[in-house]
Every structure is written in structure tokens, then in C-alpha cells.
Design a protein around this motif. Structure first.
Motif, PDB file in Angstrom:
ATOM      1  N   TYR A 140      46.719  11.178 142.947  1.00  0.00           N
ATOM      2  CA  TYR A 140      48.095  11.224 142.469  1.00  0.00           C
ATOM      3  C   TYR A 140      48.868  10.128 143.206  1.00  0.00           C
ATOM      4  CZ  TYR A 140      47.336  16.110 140.793  1.00  0.00           C
ATOM      5  OH  TYR A 140      46.886  17.244 140.168  1.00  0.00           O
ATOM      6  N   GLY A 141      49.840   9.545 142.540  1.00  0.00           N
ATOM      7  CA  GLY A 141      50.684   8.538 143.183  1.00  0.00           C
ATOM      8  C   GLY A 141      52.025   8.464 142.491  1.00  0.00           C
ATOM      9  N   THR A 142      53.047   8.018 143.217  1.00  0.00           N
ATOM     10  CA  THR A 142      54.374   7.955 142.609  1.00  0.00           C
ATOM     11  C   THR A 142      54.415   6.943 141.467  1.00  0.00           C
ATOM     12  OG1 THR A 142      55.044   6.424 144.385  1.00  0.00           O
ATOM     13  CG2 THR A 142      55.623   8.751 144.649  1.00  0.00           C
ATOM     14  N   ARG A 143      53.646   5.896 141.564  1.00  0.00           N
ATOM     15  CA  ARG A 143      53.594   4.920 140.472  1.00  0.00           C
ATOM     16  C   ARG A 143      52.914   5.523 139.247  1.00  0.00           C
ATOM     17  NH1 ARG A 143      52.612  -1.419 141.946  1.00  0.00           N
ATOM     18  NH2 ARG A 143      53.902  -2.261 140.253  1.00  0.00           N
ATOM     19  N   ARG A 165      61.503   8.673 144.360  1.00  0.00           N
ATOM     20  CA  ARG A 165      60.452   7.680 144.572  1.00  0.00           C
ATOM     21  C   ARG A 165      59.831   7.278 143.242  1.00  0.00           C
ATOM     22  NH1 ARG A 165      60.234  11.059 149.227  1.00  0.00           N
ATOM     23  NH2 ARG A 165      59.818   9.925 151.179  1.00  0.00           N
ATOM     24  N   VAL A 166      59.537   8.275 142.422  1.00  0.00           N
ATOM     25  CA  VAL A 166      58.973   7.995 141.102  1.00  0.00           C
ATOM     26  C   VAL A 166      59.952   7.172 140.262  1.00  0.00           C
ATOM     27  CG1 VAL A 166      58.132   9.041 138.968  1.00  0.00           C
ATOM     28  CG2 VAL A 166      57.580  10.102 141.172  1.00  0.00           C
ATOM     29  N   ALA A 167      61.227   7.525 140.332  1.00  0.00           N
ATOM     30  CA  ALA A 167      62.242   6.819 139.553  1.00  0.00           C
ATOM     31  C   ALA A 167      62.314   5.343 139.932  1.00  0.00           C
ATOM     32  CB  ALA A 167      63.600   7.490 139.746  1.00  0.00           C
ATOM     33  N   GLN A 168      62.062   5.027 141.196  1.00  0.00           N
ATOM     34  CA  GLN A 168      62.041   3.625 141.607  1.00  0.00           C
ATOM     35  C   GLN A 168      60.979   2.858 140.833  1.00  0.00           C
ATOM     36  OE1 GLN A 168      61.750   3.427 146.001  1.00  0.00           O
ATOM     37  NE2 GLN A 168      62.850   5.382 146.022  1.00  0.00           N
ATOM     38  N   LEU A 175      51.466  15.749 148.454  1.00  0.00           N
ATOM     39  CA  LEU A 175      51.850  15.301 149.798  1.00  0.00           C
ATOM     40  C   LEU A 175      51.416  13.852 150.015  1.00  0.00           C
ATOM     41  CD1 LEU A 175      52.993  15.945 152.609  1.00  0.00           C
ATOM     42  CD2 LEU A 175      50.721  16.796 153.234  1.00  0.00           C
ATOM     43  N   ALA A 176      50.197  13.544 149.609  1.00  0.00           N
ATOM     44  CA  ALA A 176      49.688  12.191 149.778  1.00  0.00           C
ATOM     45  C   ALA A 176      50.470  11.197 148.918  1.00  0.00           C
ATOM     46  CB  ALA A 176      48.203  12.139 149.422  1.00  0.00           C
ATOM     47  N   ALA A 177      50.787  11.585 147.685  1.00  0.00           N
ATOM     48  CA  ALA A 177      51.528  10.687 146.788  1.00  0.00           C
ATOM     49  C   ALA A 177      52.879  10.313 147.378  1.00  0.00           C
ATOM     50  CB  ALA A 177      51.707  11.352 145.423  1.00  0.00           C
ATOM     51  N   SER A 178      53.567  11.309 147.908  1.00  0.00           N
ATOM     52  CA  SER A 178      54.882  11.058 148.485  1.00  0.00           C
ATOM     53  C   SER A 178      54.772  10.226 149.758  1.00  0.00           C
ATOM     54  CB  SER A 178      55.576  12.391 148.764  1.00  0.00           C
ATOM     55  OG  SER A 178      56.952  12.215 148.991  1.00  0.00           O
TER      56      SER A 178
END
Length: 258
Positions: free
Chosen positions: A68-71, A99-102, A184-187
């Protein structure tokens, strides 16, 4: 119930409420689902078609045990917009949702009309991390004590003394352990610093001055990095400023979106 299918065949559940010709997407925090916005969502439903979604790993969305990742989460939001046939929307993300919105505004600029980043961080070496005492309070083995610590980070003592809940910002209780770890890792791995200057959407950065969960020092970093961004600090507010201080935050965001 509506679902969008992502490029990697993950079903993302979403909900639509409110009225209006324009669409506003509300993005929740880490390890939370669409109910994060249950209290504050009504601030926007009178003027917008409001879209909320369950991140992969939460709610009624699929919960794959994969990276999972914010991108990548930003791509999931695009899948929801595509499912709704919405070409362009306002986006309001808080905490990990910010973060995702960025990335949404960087990688999919044509889809973002106006951008609101709440209680969030640019991540990476430039982001200001929460202190060791905060991390220890959340890592307690006593689950009840850790929950109380989280509540104190989200809300002021005065608010907690007069509100019994239910609180919808304390995490999705039905998430499987692997999904919690993946969130947790994504953030933690988010780093949009180098890309922030490329954001072209008009941007509002909002943060509570007493937020130590995602330290308030991140707000001026974001506002200074995004061209033309406006910074608004809400005195006395902690992480869940959008709920406890909604009488201030709701009109502030509405005025910007208008």
C-alpha cells in the motif's frame, strides 16, 4: 452499494451524499474508513455532491495483503471518480488523506479543482515527526490505555469531558492486522516534498495549533512549498479539528471552495 474497480482489480467501496452540481471528495486518515467524516460531512452536503470512500484495507473495500502507498491510494481515488464519471472535483484530505491528496494533485492535476490539506505532512526527511512520548503512548500494550492516548491526541480534554462518542476517527475496528500494518507503512513512507512545487490547484492548508499527533509545524512547510497556498491555523485545536472545531473549520473550508 457502489464500488469502483482499480487498475489492480481491487474493489473500492464509496458513498455519495448531499446535493449540488460540484463534487467534493473527502479523504480519511490512516486505518480509517469513510465514517471518519460522519460528523463533519454535513457541513458540505448542502452545497456539494460529497463522495467518501473506504480505503483499501478498510470498511467494505477489498483488503489485499500487498503493498500500500499514498501514491497508490491516489490512484484508487481516481478509480472512484471514473466510476462516478466525474472529470474534476474538489479534494479535501486530512491526516493520511492529506498525504494522498498531495499525490492526487501532483499525478492527476486535471482531476483536482481546489485542494484542502488538513492536519497532514509532506513526509520524508522534511516532515516533522511526532515525538517519542507520543509514539510510546500509542504503543502501550494495554489497549484501553492506548485508545485513551489516541483520544487525547485527537480531541481536547474539554471536548472529551462533554462528549461520550461514538468516535469515528479512532480507526476501523474491523481491519485485519495485515491491513493495519500496510496502512502504517504507507503513511510512514510518504514523501511528496520534491513534487509539491508542481501542484497547480488552489490550495488551503489547515491545522490545529495544538496538534502533536501530526505536528502543527508541518502546516507552514506545506504552505511554503505549494505555490500560492493559503495557511490557516485553528487555535487550540488538536488532530480532529474538523470535528471538534467544525464551527470554525467548516465555514473556513466552504469559503475557500466557493
Amino acid at each position: 452499494m457502489p464500488y469502483a474497480l482499480t487498475a489492480d482489480d481491487v474493489a473500492i467501496h464509496y458513498a455519495v451524499s448531499g446535493r449540488g452540481d460540484r463534487t467534493l471528495v473527502l479523504l480519511a486518515g490512516q486505518a480509517n474508513n469513510r465514517h471518519w467524516w460522519d460528523v463533519a460531512r454535513g457541513d458540505f452536503e448542502g452545497e456539494f455532491r460529497v463522495v467518501t470512500l473506504d480505503w483499501r484495507g478498510t470498511g467494505e473495500s477489498d483488503k489485499p495483503d500487498s503493498d500500500y502507498g499514498t501514491r497508490g491510494f491516489a490512484g484508487d481515488v481516481v478509480a472512484v471518480l471514473d466510476s462516478l464519471r466525474v472529470e474534476r472535483a474538489h479534494v479535501y484530505g486530512t491526516s493520511m488523506g492529506g498525504r494522498v491528496a498531495q499525490w492526487l494533485a501532483v499525478d492527476h492535476a486535471a482531476r483536482v479543482e481546489r485542494l484542502v490539506l488538513g492536519c497532514t505532512s509532506p513526509g520524508g526527511v522534511h516532515g516533522v515527526e511526532r515525538g517519542a512520548a507520543v509514539r510510546r503512548s500509542l504503543a502501550q500494550r494495554d489497549a484501553a490505555a492506548a485508545r485513551r492516548a489516541l483520544m487525547d491526541l485527537m480531541y481536547t480534554p474539554a471536548w472529551l469531558a462533554t462528549h461520550d462518542g461514538p468516535f469515528t476517527t479512532l480507526g476501523d475496528p474491523d481491519m485485519p492486522p495485515h491491513a493495519r500494518r500496510r496502512h502504517l507503512a504507507a503513511s510512514a513512507e510518504h514523501d511528496c516534498w520534491d513534487a509539491l512545487p508542481s501542484i497547480t490547484a488552489p490550495t488551503l492548508v489547515v491545522h490545529g495549533t495544538e496538534d502533536v499527533f501530526n505536528p502543527a509545524a508541518n502546516a507552514p512547510l506545506l504552505a511554503g512549498r505549494i505555490p500560492g497556498a493559503r495557511l490557516e491555523l485553528i487555535p487550540g485545536a488538536r488532530h480532529a479539528y474538523f470535528e471538534e472545531f467544525r464551527a470554525v473549520a467548516g465555514p473556513l473550508v466552504l469559503e475557500f471552495l466557493r
